[in-house]
Design an enzyme around this catalytic site. Structure first.
Site, mmCIF file in Angstrom:
data_model
loop_
_atom_site.group_PDB
_atom_site.id
_atom_site.type_symbol
_atom_site.label_atom_id
_atom_site.label_comp_id
_atom_site.label_asym_id
_atom_site.label_seq_id
_atom_site.Cartn_x
_atom_site.Cartn_y
_atom_site.Cartn_z
ATOM 1 N N LYS A 152 39.544 48.178 68.719
ATOM 2 C CA LYS A 152 38.402 48.000 69.630
ATOM 3 C C LYS A 152 38.407 46.591 70.218
ATOM 4 O O LYS A 152 38.260 46.394 71.431
ATOM 5 C CB LYS A 152 37.067 48.226 68.907
ATOM 6 N N ASN A 153 38.601 45.583 69.366
ATOM 7 C CA ASN A 153 38.468 44.200 69.812
ATOM 8 C C ASN A 153 39.651 43.700 70.628
ATOM 9 O O ASN A 153 39.578 42.648 71.249
ATOM 10 C CB ASN A 153 38.192 43.290 68.611
ATOM 11 N N CYS A 208 22.231 38.814 68.527
ATOM 12 C CA CYS A 208 22.272 40.125 67.874
ATOM 13 C C CYS A 208 21.949 39.911 66.410
ATOM 14 O O CYS A 208 21.794 38.760 65.968
ATOM 15 C CB CYS A 208 23.599 40.814 68.125
ATOM 16 N N ASP A 238 34.650 40.294 59.920
ATOM 17 C CA ASP A 238 34.411 41.722 60.162
ATOM 18 C C ASP A 238 34.777 42.593 58.962
ATOM 19 O O ASP A 238 34.617 43.817 59.017
ATOM 20 C CB ASP A 238 35.188 42.201 61.387
ATOM 21 N N ARG A 261 30.185 52.756 67.272
ATOM 22 C CA ARG A 261 30.610 51.746 68.236
ATOM 23 C C ARG A 261 32.023 51.270 67.952
ATOM 24 O O ARG A 261 32.735 50.830 68.841
ATOM 25 C CB ARG A 261 29.667 50.526 68.180
HETATM 26 C C1 EPZ Z 1 34.700 38.572 68.363
HETATM 27 O O1 EPZ Z 1 33.376 38.247 68.802
HETATM 28 C C2 EPZ Z 1 34.617 40.016 67.847
HETATM 29 N N1 EPZ Z 1 34.135 40.878 68.903
HETATM 30 C C3 EPZ Z 1 33.662 40.092 66.654
HETATM 31 O O2 EPZ Z 1 33.727 41.413 66.118
HETATM 32 C C4 EPZ Z 1 34.138 39.143 65.577
HETATM 33 O O3 EPZ Z 1 33.212 39.131 64.527
HETATM 34 C C5 EPZ Z 1 34.254 37.712 66.153
HETATM 35 O O4 EPZ Z 1 35.121 37.706 67.295
HETATM 36 C C6 EPZ Z 1 34.817 36.728 65.140
HETATM 37 O O5 EPZ Z 1 36.041 37.156 64.658
HETATM 38 C C7 EPZ Z 1 35.006 41.301 69.854
HETATM 39 O O6 EPZ Z 1 36.150 40.944 69.904
HETATM 40 C C8 EPZ Z 1 34.455 42.247 70.875
HETATM 41 P P1 EPZ Z 1 33.328 34.317 68.507
HETATM 42 P P2 EPZ Z 1 33.112 36.906 69.640
HETATM 43 O O7 EPZ Z 1 33.052 33.825 69.872
HETATM 44 O O8 EPZ Z 1 34.301 36.546 70.418
HETATM 45 C C9 EPZ Z 1 30.133 30.857 67.814
HETATM 46 C C10 EPZ Z 1 32.938 43.476 65.312
HETATM 47 O O9 EPZ Z 1 32.335 43.744 64.255
HETATM 48 N N2 EPZ Z 1 30.213 30.648 69.277
HETATM 49 O O10 EPZ Z 1 34.707 34.123 67.984
HETATM 50 O O11 EPZ Z 1 31.807 37.092 70.315
HETATM 51 C C11 EPZ Z 1 29.518 32.219 67.483
HETATM 52 O O12 EPZ Z 1 28.126 32.192 67.511
HETATM 53 C C12 EPZ Z 1 32.542 42.218 66.116
HETATM 54 O O13 EPZ Z 1 33.848 44.148 65.775
HETATM 55 C C13 EPZ Z 1 29.536 29.588 69.822
HETATM 56 O O14 EPZ Z 1 28.865 28.830 69.138
HETATM 57 O O15 EPZ Z 1 32.922 35.864 68.431
HETATM 58 C C14 EPZ Z 1 30.101 32.489 66.115
HETATM 59 O O16 EPZ Z 1 29.330 31.844 65.164
HETATM 60 C C15 EPZ Z 1 31.320 41.551 65.594
HETATM 61 N N3 EPZ Z 1 29.622 29.419 71.179
HETATM 62 C C16 EPZ Z 1 31.492 31.870 66.211
HETATM 63 O O17 EPZ Z 1 31.447 30.945 67.286
HETATM 64 C C17 EPZ Z 1 30.370 30.238 71.984
HETATM 65 O O18 EPZ Z 1 30.407 30.057 73.206
HETATM 66 C C18 EPZ Z 1 32.625 32.868 66.445
HETATM 67 O O19 EPZ Z 1 32.253 33.688 67.523
HETATM 68 C C19 EPZ Z 1 31.046 31.311 71.392
HETATM 69 C C20 EPZ Z 1 30.962 31.490 70.031
#
Ligand code: EPZ
Length: 420
Positions: free
Chosen positions: A22-23, A115, A306, A398
């Protein structure tokens, strides 16, 4: 609304084939907006999230056809506006921002909002776009990004919890059509980022270093259509491996890449789970007895956030104390209270959960709160004595393609029912 009714206590046995990731699929589907030529993406899992992304592409003006795991798209004429009603339903849709900005030099995308697992800001995405010369304004809950030209630059994308996966994806896609060279420092190293880089390269992009902390993108004038197979879903593979161990079964996991699962397999090993690689498949079964293990979630190649919830379900069965620390998302313990309803003994201390394992679980009605928490409740229900009802499984749909069907093929007593 649908639920799962699970009669637990039966070991899982047999073979399961893992679906596409998915990701990896979501940003790759968005990347098809970077060209006006046809693209064909295969191995796309049939999930509410991927069907939703196809709808978003359509709403932006792309022709799309999604059937039997193959997505055909052609983004001949597109608009740069993705509205709130679409984006709020799936955070992952933020990754259309980079392609729209790159292709149209403008994008108006609703802010995704938070979320249940955390605030999830997109400041790093916007920082990356600004470093390429984009002008960013937040008005009425929308990000307005525009640029006369996108000019390659060096940008550091490390944040509170380290790198950002979709932030890296977005800046990589914006840089692909920028003038000059973009260098992403503290880039995410996840296999899904590499899969996206491979697809962009197939479209004619010039990308080096994907999979490492520094990615270099040399912009090109135009990208062309391409075909691509999505990598297998490492999180789904980890989920089935843990379900096999939690039910004291033996499962052969097919179509999975063990090199993407090192941290998970290492922790399972530590917890007394036997994992063998046989003809490219993984054979997972519980060893003599389960042992405790301390887990800390980290960016790739560390232990994936995850898989944290699913691992917690397993460790509730291991006699003794295991400590699970969540370093990526600030409130990703929604499953704790529901696992407690099944008889687990877990206390939350700041970013850690202290699991006092070994007490047998017993079935009960529980509520899913997010995608991975619901997978953890299914695993606990399969291991528990008696009947468990997991409500709100739309969360699970999802990210898991027909999980109930795959589990029934492994001998599980699980049914999809209308919620009472
Ligand atoms: C991706 O989300 C995945 N989703 C998530 O999977 C996964 O948990 C996450 O990466 C971490 O591995 C998809 O790929 C669609 P991040 P993403 O930006 O990219 C902070 C699932 O269960 N952050 O790497 O949105 C953020 O708040 C989902 O399949 C900032 O502070 O995650 C988090 O604490 C859930 N500012 C951390 O970084 C930003 O601009 C990592 O988030 C962006 C992120």
């Amino acid at each position: 609304m649908e639920s799962f009714l699970i009669k637990g206590g039966r070991p899982l046995r047999g073979e399961v084939t893992i679906s596409g990731s998915k990701n990896a699929a979501l940003p790759i589907m968005a990347a098809t907006l970077l060209t006006d030529e046809p693209c064909v993406i295969r191995g796309v899992p049939n999930l509410s999230d991927t069907r939703f992304m196809a709808q978003i592409l359509k709403s932006l003006g792309a022709e799309t056809e999604f059937k039997k795991g193959t997505l055909e798209t052609r983004a001949k004429k597109i608009q740069g506006y993705a509205d709130y009603d679409l984006v709020r339903k799936m955070r992952g849709s933020i990754c259309v921002a980079g392609p729209l900005l790159a292709r149209l030099r403008k994008a108006r995308i609703s802010l995704p909002g938070g979320c249940v697992i955390g605030a999830r800001p997109i400041n790093l995405h916007l920082k990356g776009f600004e470093s390429l010369g984009a002008h960013i304004e937040i008005v009425g809950g929308y990000v307005h990004a525009s640029a006369k030209r996108l000019i390659g630059a060096t940008t550091f994308l490390g944040g509170r919890a380290g790198s950002t996966v979709l932030g890296t994806a977005n800046v990589m896609m914006a840089g692909a059509l920028a003038d000059g060279v973009t260098v992403i420092e503290s880039a995410a190293c996840e296999p899904e980022v590499v899969d996206l880089a491979n697809f962009l390269t197939a479209m004619g992009a010039k990308i080096a270093g994907a999979g490492g902390p520094t990615i270099t993108v040399t912009g090109v004038k135009k990208l062309h259509g391409a075909e691509h197979w999505i990598i297998p879903d490492r999180i789904e593979a980890a989920t089935f491996a843990i379900a096999a161990a939690a039910t004291d079964g033996e499962v052969t996991i097919k179509n999975c890449r063990s090199e993407h699962l090192r941290a998970v397999l290492d922790k399972l090993n530590e917890a007394g789970v036997s994992i063998q690689s046989r003809e490219g498949n993984l054979v997972v079964r519980r060893g003599k007895k389960l042992s405790t293990a301390d887990v800390t979630t980290l960016p790739y190649s560390g232990f994936p956030t995850d898989v944290q919830a699913q691992m917690m379900s397993l460790l509730t069965l291991a006699p003794g104390i295991s400590i699970i620390t969540e370093r990526i998302f600030e409130s990703r313990f929604m499953h704790v209270s529901e696992l407690t309803r099944l008889g687990a003994d877990i206390e939350i201390e700041g970013p850690s959960a202290i699991v006092k394992g070994g007490r047998p679980l017993s079935g009960a009605p529980v509520m899913a709160s997010d995608l991975r928490a619901s997978a953890a409740l299914v695993i606990a229900g399969l291991a528990a004595k008696g009947e468990t009802q997991v409500n709100r499984i739309y969360h699970l749909d999802r990210g898991y393609e027909r999980m109930d069907l795959k589990l029934r093929k492994l001998g599980a007593r699980i049914q999809r029912v209308e919620e009472k």
